[in-house]
Design a protein around this motif. Sequence first.
Motif, short mmCIF file in Angstrom:
data_model
loop_
_atom_site.label_atom_id
_atom_site.label_comp_id
_atom_site.label_asym_id
_atom_site.label_seq_id
_atom_site.Cartn_x
_atom_site.Cartn_y
_atom_site.Cartn_z
N THR A 67 0.87 -1.18 0.00
CA THR A 67 0.00 0.00 0.00
C THR A 67 0.90 1.23 0.00
OG1 THR A 67 -0.16 0.15 2.42
CG2 THR A 67 -1.86 -1.13 1.27
N TYR A 68 0.39 2.31 -0.50
CA TYR A 68 1.08 3.58 -0.43
C TYR A 68 0.29 4.42 0.55
CZ TYR A 68 3.50 1.92 -4.54
OH TYR A 68 4.25 1.17 -5.42
N GLY A 69 0.82 4.59 1.74
CA GLY A 69 0.09 5.25 2.80
C GLY A 69 -0.56 4.21 3.69
N PRO A 70 -1.32 4.67 4.69
CA PRO A 70 -1.93 3.72 5.64
C PRO A 70 -2.87 2.74 4.94
CG PRO A 70 -2.07 5.99 6.45
CD PRO A 70 -1.58 6.06 5.03
N ALA A 71 -2.86 1.50 5.41
CA ALA A 71 -3.74 0.46 4.86
C ALA A 71 -5.12 0.63 5.46
CB ALA A 71 -3.18 -0.91 5.17
N ARG A 72 -6.09 0.96 4.62
CA ARG A 72 -7.48 1.14 5.04
C ARG A 72 -8.37 0.32 4.12
NH1 ARG A 72 -5.13 2.90 8.87
NH2 ARG A 72 -4.83 5.07 9.39
N ALA A 73 -9.49 -0.16 4.63
CA ALA A 73 -10.37 -1.12 3.93
C ALA A 73 -10.66 -0.74 2.48
CB ALA A 73 -11.67 -1.29 4.69
N TYR A 124 11.33 -8.43 -12.50
CA TYR A 124 10.06 -8.24 -13.19
C TYR A 124 8.97 -8.16 -12.14
CZ TYR A 124 12.80 -10.14 -17.04
OH TYR A 124 13.78 -10.37 -17.96
N LYS A 125 7.99 -7.28 -12.35
CA LYS A 125 6.87 -7.19 -11.43
C LYS A 125 5.57 -7.26 -12.20
CE LYS A 125 9.21 -4.15 -8.18
NZ LYS A 125 9.22 -2.81 -7.59
N ARG A 126 4.64 -7.99 -11.61
CA ARG A 126 3.26 -8.04 -12.13
C ARG A 126 2.38 -7.79 -10.94
NH1 ARG A 126 2.15 -10.11 -17.02
NH2 ARG A 126 0.37 -11.37 -16.40
N ARG A 127 1.37 -6.95 -11.12
CA ARG A 127 0.52 -6.68 -9.97
C ARG A 127 -0.91 -6.41 -10.38
NH1 ARG A 127 2.55 -0.99 -7.36
NH2 ARG A 127 1.69 0.43 -8.89
N VAL A 128 -1.78 -6.64 -9.41
CA VAL A 128 -3.19 -6.37 -9.58
C VAL A 128 -3.58 -5.37 -8.48
CG1 VAL A 128 -3.88 -8.37 -8.21
CG2 VAL A 128 -5.47 -7.39 -9.82
N THR A 129 -4.42 -4.41 -8.86
CA THR A 129 -4.87 -3.40 -7.91
C THR A 129 -6.28 -3.74 -7.44
OG1 THR A 129 -3.62 -1.73 -9.13
CG2 THR A 129 -5.28 -0.92 -7.58
N VAL A 130 -6.45 -3.82 -6.14
CA VAL A 130 -7.75 -4.06 -5.52
C VAL A 130 -7.81 -3.17 -4.28
CG1 VAL A 130 -8.01 -6.43 -6.37
CG2 VAL A 130 -6.87 -6.02 -4.19
N ASP A 131 -8.94 -3.13 -3.61
CA ASP A 131 -8.97 -2.40 -2.34
C ASP A 131 -8.33 -3.29 -1.27
OD1 ASP A 131 -11.20 -3.86 -0.77
OD2 ASP A 131 -12.15 -3.39 -2.70
N TYR A 132 -7.89 -2.66 -0.20
CA TYR A 132 -7.16 -3.37 0.86
C TYR A 132 -7.99 -4.50 1.46
CZ TYR A 132 -4.68 -4.34 5.16
OH TYR A 132 -4.04 -4.98 6.19
N GLN A 133 -9.27 -4.28 1.64
CA GLN A 133 -10.14 -5.32 2.21
C GLN A 133 -10.16 -6.56 1.31
OE1 GLN A 133 -13.97 -3.87 3.38
NE2 GLN A 133 -14.81 -5.91 3.67
N GLU A 178 4.52 -8.33 14.31
CA GLU A 178 3.24 -7.74 13.94
C GLU A 178 3.25 -7.51 12.43
OE1 GLU A 178 -0.06 -6.71 13.19
OE2 GLU A 178 0.14 -6.94 15.36
N LEU A 179 2.60 -8.42 11.68
CA LEU A 179 2.70 -8.40 10.22
C LEU A 179 1.52 -7.77 9.51
CD1 LEU A 179 4.31 -11.91 9.72
CD2 LEU A 179 5.44 -9.69 9.84
N ASP A 180 0.52 -7.34 10.25
CA ASP A 180 -0.65 -6.69 9.65
C ASP A 180 -0.26 -5.28 9.23
OD1 ASP A 180 -3.06 -5.55 8.95
OD2 ASP A 180 -4.07 -6.02 10.84
N ILE A 181 -0.31 -5.00 7.93
CA ILE A 181 0.14 -3.67 7.47
C ILE A 181 -0.84 -2.57 7.83
CG2 ILE A 181 1.60 -4.61 5.65
CD1 ILE A 181 -0.49 -3.69 3.62
N ALA A 182 -2.03 -2.92 8.30
CA ALA A 182 -2.97 -1.90 8.77
C ALA A 182 -2.55 -1.37 10.14
CB ALA A 182 -4.38 -2.47 8.83
#
Length: 135
Positions: free
Chosen positions: A14-20, A37-46, A110-114
Amino acid sequence: MELNEFKQRLRLRTYGPARASEPAFLEIKKKFLKKTYKRRVTVDYQTATAFLMTQVLPTNQITREVAALRVQQQDPVIKIAYDRVALHATQATSDLRISFDRNVRYDMAELDIATETIGYQLLKPGMVLMEIKTE
């Protein structure tokens, strides 16, 4: 192939705080013969965090790759955060990118990025990590 000529991992970014409802990126980062190489998909954090539990995402080629890698990859092992200034070349013919990261910190418990609390500084006070990327 020698040891470590091919590596890949899945990461949640995430870029910035992780919010739902904020954007999150499920990324596959592959290194092959010293090239990344990077491949990524964009979704909401939730959706991203639900995927990590259920492995269910909307279907397209990249999400199938992400899901396949998630089956192979074990649980998260580290959380890294930093304050970044990213610069990009302004000429269309240049792919030069330079970033400066400060306040680089990590946590292995503590691995939760939120959760914004991240336990340990990686760099000595006053140090900055500079990364230069180009073909």
